[in-house]
Structures are given as C-alpha cells and as structure tokens.
Design a protein around this motif. Structure first.
Motif, short mmCIF file in Angstrom:
data_model
loop_
_atom_site.label_atom_id
_atom_site.label_comp_id
_atom_site.label_asym_id
_atom_site.label_seq_id
_atom_site.Cartn_x
_atom_site.Cartn_y
_atom_site.Cartn_z
N GLY A 171 0.82 -1.18 0.00
CA GLY A 171 0.00 0.00 0.00
C GLY A 171 0.87 1.25 0.00
N GLN A 172 0.28 2.37 -0.39
CA GLN A 172 1.06 3.60 -0.43
C GLN A 172 1.49 4.04 0.96
N MET A 173 0.60 3.91 1.94
CA MET A 173 0.94 4.30 3.30
C MET A 173 1.83 3.24 3.94
N GLN A 174 2.77 3.69 4.72
CA GLN A 174 3.77 2.81 5.31
C GLN A 174 3.12 1.67 6.09
N THR A 175 3.69 0.48 5.95
CA THR A 175 3.30 -0.78 6.60
C THR A 175 2.02 -1.39 6.04
N THR A 176 1.33 -0.73 5.09
CA THR A 176 0.08 -1.28 4.56
C THR A 176 0.36 -2.14 3.34
N GLY A 192 -2.62 12.29 -2.21
CA GLY A 192 -2.95 11.78 -3.53
C GLY A 192 -2.06 10.60 -3.88
N PRO A 193 -2.46 9.78 -4.87
CA PRO A 193 -1.66 8.62 -5.27
C PRO A 193 -0.26 9.02 -5.73
N GLU A 194 0.73 8.31 -5.24
CA GLU A 194 2.11 8.57 -5.64
C GLU A 194 2.38 7.94 -7.01
N ARG A 195 3.62 8.06 -7.49
CA ARG A 195 3.98 7.50 -8.79
C ARG A 195 3.81 5.98 -8.78
N GLU A 196 3.13 5.47 -9.80
CA GLU A 196 2.93 4.04 -9.96
C GLU A 196 3.47 3.63 -11.33
N GLY A 211 5.74 12.98 3.66
CA GLY A 211 5.83 12.43 2.32
C GLY A 211 4.53 11.78 1.89
N SER A 212 4.49 11.33 0.64
CA SER A 212 3.27 10.72 0.10
C SER A 212 2.93 9.40 0.78
N ASP A 213 3.91 8.80 1.48
CA ASP A 213 3.66 7.52 2.16
C ASP A 213 3.34 7.72 3.63
#
Length: 726
Positions: A229-234, A713-717, A288-290
């Motif tokens: 996941g984008q958020m840390q540990t997810t 918002g969604p980070e770079r994918e 940061g984004s995460d």
C-alpha cells in the motif's frame, strides 16, 4: 503507416442474429467505431485502404446504462461516457476511482491512498456505491462494507451524469457509474497477462472465452494481485475468480449464469492525516506521500460472493423480456485508527488517536424484470419499457472503540508504527451493534419515442423503501441503550429528455431528471427518522459527431438542487439533523479528434460550482462550497502510433478549486499530473506494455474533509506487463 484495429460490435435484439464486426484499419479507438450496417459506403470513401474481416458473434439484447434500451449512447439525450477495457488497460486502471481520472465533472480518488471502497464526486455530489451490470451494488448507507468489482472483470465502465432514479431508484444526484461485466463470446479468445511494478506489484490475470457447444459459451476471468500500500506498513492483496456460462436454450431464449468471487485479505483502510504536516508545514516540515497515522495493527479484509442469472427472451418481433437476479454475500473485518481532535494542544507533532474495530456482514438479493414493447404509429416509433425491481438487504455490524485515553498517540515527526498491543487495547470502552434490514420495491415505465430525427425519452418510477435498524450501545460491557428506528420512504422520480439530430452532425439535447436517496438514522434532537434526500436536475447541451466519425464532442450545462441533506456539527459527527440543501451548477466540455493517421487526441474541461444553500445547524457554512470537490478539472490524452507494432500514449490531468473544509477556511493547491504509457506488439500473440501514472512523482494532498482529516494523492505508480493472446 500504422495498422490499427477498431472494433465495433453491432448489437441486435435477436438472440441468434449473426453480427458483423468491422475491423477498420487506420481508424482510432472506440471514439470512431463505425456501424457497418448503415455506413459501409461512407467508410470506404473515408478509409480507402481499410480491409474488413468478418466474424460471427451471438449477442443478447443490448441495454445501455442510460436508458436500459438499445439506444446508442451517442443518440441518448444525456451526458454519457463509455470507457472500454482497451482504454482501461492503457491507463493501467486497477479501480473505478482510477478509471474516472480523465472523466470531466468527476472528482475521483477523494481518498487516494484508500482501497476499501470507491469514493468520488460527480457534479458536486458524493457517490459511494457503483452499479454492476445494471444493478446497484448493495450498501447499507451506514458502515464500511461496500462490494467492489475489479475493473479487469468489466468490459467497460459507463458513466451517466445527473439523476437516474426514474430507472434505478436509489441513486446519487450527480450521476451513476455502471460496470458492464465481461460476458461469454462464441469465438475462442484467450489472454494471459503478467504485470510487475513498483510498490512490489505482482499480478497475473487470465481471460478465456469461447464455445463449449453450438449453444453453450463460457468465459473465465481470474486475477491475483499483490502490492504494498502507499501508506507505510500497509499492503494490498486480491484474488478474483469470475466464471460465466451463456446457454442459447432456444432461438428466442438465452440464459446467462455469472459467478463472481473476490477475496481481498489485505486492503488499505481510511486513516486520515491532519492538514498541518500535509497541506501546511509543521515544525518538522511536510510529510511524504507515504505518510501514515496508523499502526501495524491496522488491517482491513473483505470477501464478496455474487452469483447471478440473466434471462433474455424474444417473445416475438415486438415484445422482449429480460430478467436478472443476483445474490450477494459479503463480509469485512477492520482494525483502524482515526485522529480524534488533531494534535495534542500546543504540539504540531503528537497526534491524538482513537483505535476501533468493525466486523460487518451483509446479505442482499435483487431482481430486475424488464418488458419492452416496440410499435409504430403514424410517423412515430415507440419503445415502451415496463420494469419491476426488488431488492432486500440484511446487514449487521459490531463496532468496538478504545477511546482516546486507551489509544497511544503518534509522533508524526518520528513515527512508531508498532505501539498497539492487541492484548491490552481497551476496545470495550465503547461497543455498538447494529442490525439493519432494508427493502426497496420499484415499478417504472419509460417511452422512447422517435419522430424522424427527434428522439424523446420520458419515464416515471415509483419506489417504496423500508429500513429498520436495531441498535445496542454499551460501555465496559454494560448496555446502556437499546433502540429501534425505521426509515421508510415512498417516492416518485421522473425524467423527460429530448435530442434532435441534424444532418451536419450536431445534436442538441435537453433534459429534466430527478433522484432520491434513502437515509438511515434519525434527528438527534427530535429522534424523528430521516426522510430520503431528493434532487432534480436541468441539463442542456449539444453533441457532435463528424460524418467520417473522426471527430466527436459534447458540451453540457447543468443545474442540480438537492434537499433534505443530513448535516452534523464539528464537535460530534453523530449529532445529525436534516436541514441541509446543496446546489451545483456548471458545465462540461469534451472532445476527441483523429488529427492524422498516427495521432488521436482527447481533451476535456469541467467547471463545477457547488454551494451549500441551507444549513440551519451550521448557518456559517451557507454560501460555501462543500469539501472534496474540484471546481476546475482539465484533461488531455493522446495516443501515438509511430509504427504498426508500437503504440504510445500520454495524458495530463489538472484540478483546482478544492476547499479544505465546508467552512472554506482555505483552498487546496492546484495539482497537475502527467501519465505516460506504451505497448509493443512483439508478434501476433505477444505484447509488452508499460505505464507510469504521476510521472514526476508529485506529492500532493488529494482531498480534505476538514483540517484534521486529509488524504494524500496517489504517488507515482510504474508497471510493466507481458500479455499473451491466442
């Protein structure tokens, strides 16, 4: 010169009619599909180098989302968009939210880091529940369990703007999104796709369809996806299995059985962040984004099982019948954290938090029965549609809350994501259980009338909605509240719309439509049950399709007014009344053009001016714009065909004018994002693709509910795919 295939399926209402599909070389994608039954001579003149292949397809009666009839969306008197599977794969859209990134008038990804549900605003109004094959995916309106259908299992995502209750009953004012399921085909087609990317993305997908016998076709869609996941540990994980069979029982009757199963053992819950540290700098700078305000303890899992049966029966040349029944069994378990009141007083690093859990189950069954009768009078043709829809939902939820005193705070400047101990977390500080039973019965009638170049669609629907909620509240195991409340509604919703097709390709249209949404709960002051919210829309616009079908465009203006909006105070969101009204006005313009034989371009712009026009509970918000709505949205998408084997694409997305809260204390910064991708056909069976969303890895806040609840918002994918077709 490129060799680019465009496929247009000419659907017929007769179940066994062979359908001719023109594969037109040198044309662009779906925007330039050609009806070969009517335009063969024009097509040959416009594309003299085209070669045509003919295949036979058996199709049931085609029904568009906008009218539940075979009326071509281009001829429908409403704003209507169809995003097909080819375009979804070009953009590597893994969710409905992502699929709507380039749709004008839609603010998608309101919680861009969250995967447990699809949430977006259409024309200024929130939408939580999608439709799947014309039936609304069940949602009890109170909790977090919302079935989702992965976009890989859909043939297309269709968007109808504005109220649609005259056909669908329970529907949001701004519009609806319908995911059209992949259906069996009579020709053998097989696809296996591998995809890898950043965030440790690993995915394998299979799509196989073809005949078993002369009268029985199958399709099997399956997918397995894992990523961080984008958020840390997810983390995110999904297993999808979707087999279907279509049986041509007689020349006049077909039966489609669809079994949809989706298991999401790991999803990213909605864990918001404060504005200080995201929108504004804190003492430690910006996150940061995460960034994450949760804990390794957090978890969300969901499992959905949906079998369905569809029957299409051509009774005679004028009378057709369609029946669909679907059953849904879904469950979700959640462990999550939200920040209770922002930072600890005097600090901009230590975040107050509350840990909670939910355990939810839902059973639903719904059926829609449509009888269509076509007949002609003098100079006029009619397509009468009679329908009866019924759905019943039984859901229950158990909620536990540890309270602020029992939940450890988080230092966002130096976060520790392993603070929560399951054994000692005092989740019995507060407990709430709810058992919700809902039913909706709707009868509708619609007449689609055509006088030469004028098409008029008029419809009415009557709905009876009943909801009963049994609620128990307890603290430290001691029950202190037992109550039962009901929310019943009886509503009539209508639509009247017309469009006129001129010979020069211009088609002006006008429409009036209504919607209603049942609301669960009661007024905390009077204890009276909430009434449904209602809305109406006036819309006018013009569509254009050039004679060579290389250029098309739509312009629409709209005015939507919603009444009986539930509002709450800022101190306690459970203190709710129903004294709100919202009005949304604006316009949308979109168009596409094949510039030459190697470049296709599509562009759009939308302006959404939503305003709170009444709120007796919070009069200071009157005249303000609700949160999570982009006032301005502009997009540009281009496909390039430098060679027969290579396709490149690029897109730019811009949005601006989003408020940080309903008090309009500030406005979120505008954001511009760039997406790129490409596909190389190694040989007729093997292709490699690549895509990058948010190319420059822009860190931005996607939306805020208020200053204590924001989502990045969604980070770079980035992803690379290898697809084998045989």
């Amino acid at each position: 010169m490129r060799s680019h295939l465009t496929t247009n399926v000419i659907r017929k209402k007769y179940l066994t009619t062979a359908v001719q599909i023109g594969l037109i070389m040198g044309m662009s994608h779906a925007a330039y599909a050609v009806e070969t039954t009517n335009n063969t001579e024009n097509d040959e003149a416009a594309t003299p180098s085209a070669t045509l292949d003919t295949i036979t397809v058996y199709s049931d009666g085609y029904r568009s989302t906008g009218t539940k009839t075979a009326l071509d969306p281009e001829d429908a008197p409403m704003s209507y968009t169809r995003i097909d599977q080819e375009l979804l794969q070009k953009r590597q859209a893994d969710s409905v939210n992502a699929a709507l990134r380039y749709e004008p008038g839609v603010t998608s990804e309101s919680r861009g880091t969250v995967t447990i549900f699809d949430e977006y605003n259409i024309r200024g109004f929130k939408t939580y529940s999608n439709f799947y094959d014309g039936l609304r995916l069940p949602y009890d309106g109170a909790w977090n369990l919302m079935p989702q259908v992965d976009v890989y299992a859909t043939e297309a995502v269709e968007v109808v703007k504005g109220p649609a209750s005259s056909l669908y009953g329970y529907a949001a004012p701004g519009g609806m999104v319908n995911q059209v399921a992949k259906a069996p085909k009579s020709t053998q087609e097989n696809e296996v796709q591998l995809r890898f990317g950043n965030q440790n993305l690993k995915e394998v997908a299979v799509d196989s369809t073809g005949p078993i016998t002369d009268t029985l076709n199958y399709r099997l869609v399956a997918l397995k996806r894992q990523k961080d996941g984008q958020m840390q540990t997810t983390e995110e994980e999904r297993l999808l299995i979707n087999p279907s069979l279509e049986w041509q029982a007689t020349d006049d009757v077909s039966i489609l059985a669809n079994l949809f199963y989706q298991d999401d053992p790991e999803m990213v819950p909605s864990t918001p962040l404060p504005a200080v540290g995201t929108v504004y700098k804190a003492s430690y700078g910006k996150l940061g984004s995460d960034a994450y305000a949760g804990d390794e303890w957090n978890k969300f899992s969901k499992e959905v099982f949906m079998p369905s049966v569809t029957v299409n029966w051509d009774i005679n040349d004028k009378l057709t019948f369609k029946h669909i029944t679907r059953y849904t069994d879904a469950e979700a378990q959640q462990r999550n954290i939200y920040n209770s009141a922002g930072y600890v007083p005097g600090s901009d690093t230590i975040l107050n938090r509350i840990a909670y859990t939910t355990d939810e189950n839902m059973n639903n069954w719904t059926t829609d029965n449509q009888l269509a009768y076509t007949f002609d009078t003098e100079n006029t043709s009619h397509n009468l549609l009679f329908g009866a829809e019924y759905q019943e939902t039984d859901s229950d939820a158990v909620y536990y809350n540890a309270g602020a005193n029992g939940t450890p705070n988080l230092d966002l400047s130096n976060p520790d994501f392993s603070q929560i101990n399951t054994a000692t977390l005092p989740l019995n500080t507060y407990r709430q259980t709810q058992d919700i039973e809902q039913s909706q019965l709707g009868f509708y009638v619609q007449d689609e009338m055509k006088w030469q170049d004028l098409t008029v669609v008029a419809g009415l629907r009557h709905d009876n909605f009943e909801s009963t909620t049994e609620q128990t509240e307890a603290s430290q195991g001691a029950v202190y509240s037992n109550k039962t409340f009901g929310n019943d509604a009886s509503e009539i919703s209508g639509r009247f719309a017309a469009i006129y097709d001129f010979d020069n390709g211009l088609s002006p249209f006008v429409s009036y439509s209504e919607s209603f949404q049942p609301v669960t709960g009661s007024n905390f002051i009077t204890n009276e049950a909430f009434e449904p919210t209602t809305a109406d829309q006036l819309e006018a616009g013009i569509k254009y399709l050039s004679p060579d079908r290389a250029t098309k465009g739509t312009f629409a203006v709209f005015d939507i007014a919603q009444k009986n909006v539930v509002v709450s105070d800022y101190v306690n969101y459970t203190n709710q009344t129903q004294t709100g009204e919202i009005e949304s006005k604006g316009f949308e313009i979109s168009g596409s053009r094949m510039l030459n034989d190697w470049v296709d371009v599509a562009a759009s712009y939308s302006y959404t001016d939503a305003e709170i026009t009444e709120d007796e509970f919070n009069p200071e918000t009157v005249g303000n714009m609700p949160a999570q709505i982009a006032k301005h949205k502009a997009t540009l998408w281009a496909d390039f065909y430098p060679s027969d084997k290579l396709t490149l694409n690029a897109g730019v997305r811009y949005q601006d004018g989003m408020q940080i809260d309903r008090l309009n204390t500030d406005e979120l910064p505008s954001v511009t994002l760039v997406d790129i991708g490409g596909n190389y056909q190694i040989n007729p069976m093997l292709a490699v693709g690549a895509s990058i969303n948010n190319l420059f890895d822009k860190t931005y806040v996607g939306a805020c509910y208020d200053i204590n609840n924001c989502w990045m918002g969604p980070e770079r994918e980035m992803s690379v795919s290898l697809k084998a077709s045989f």
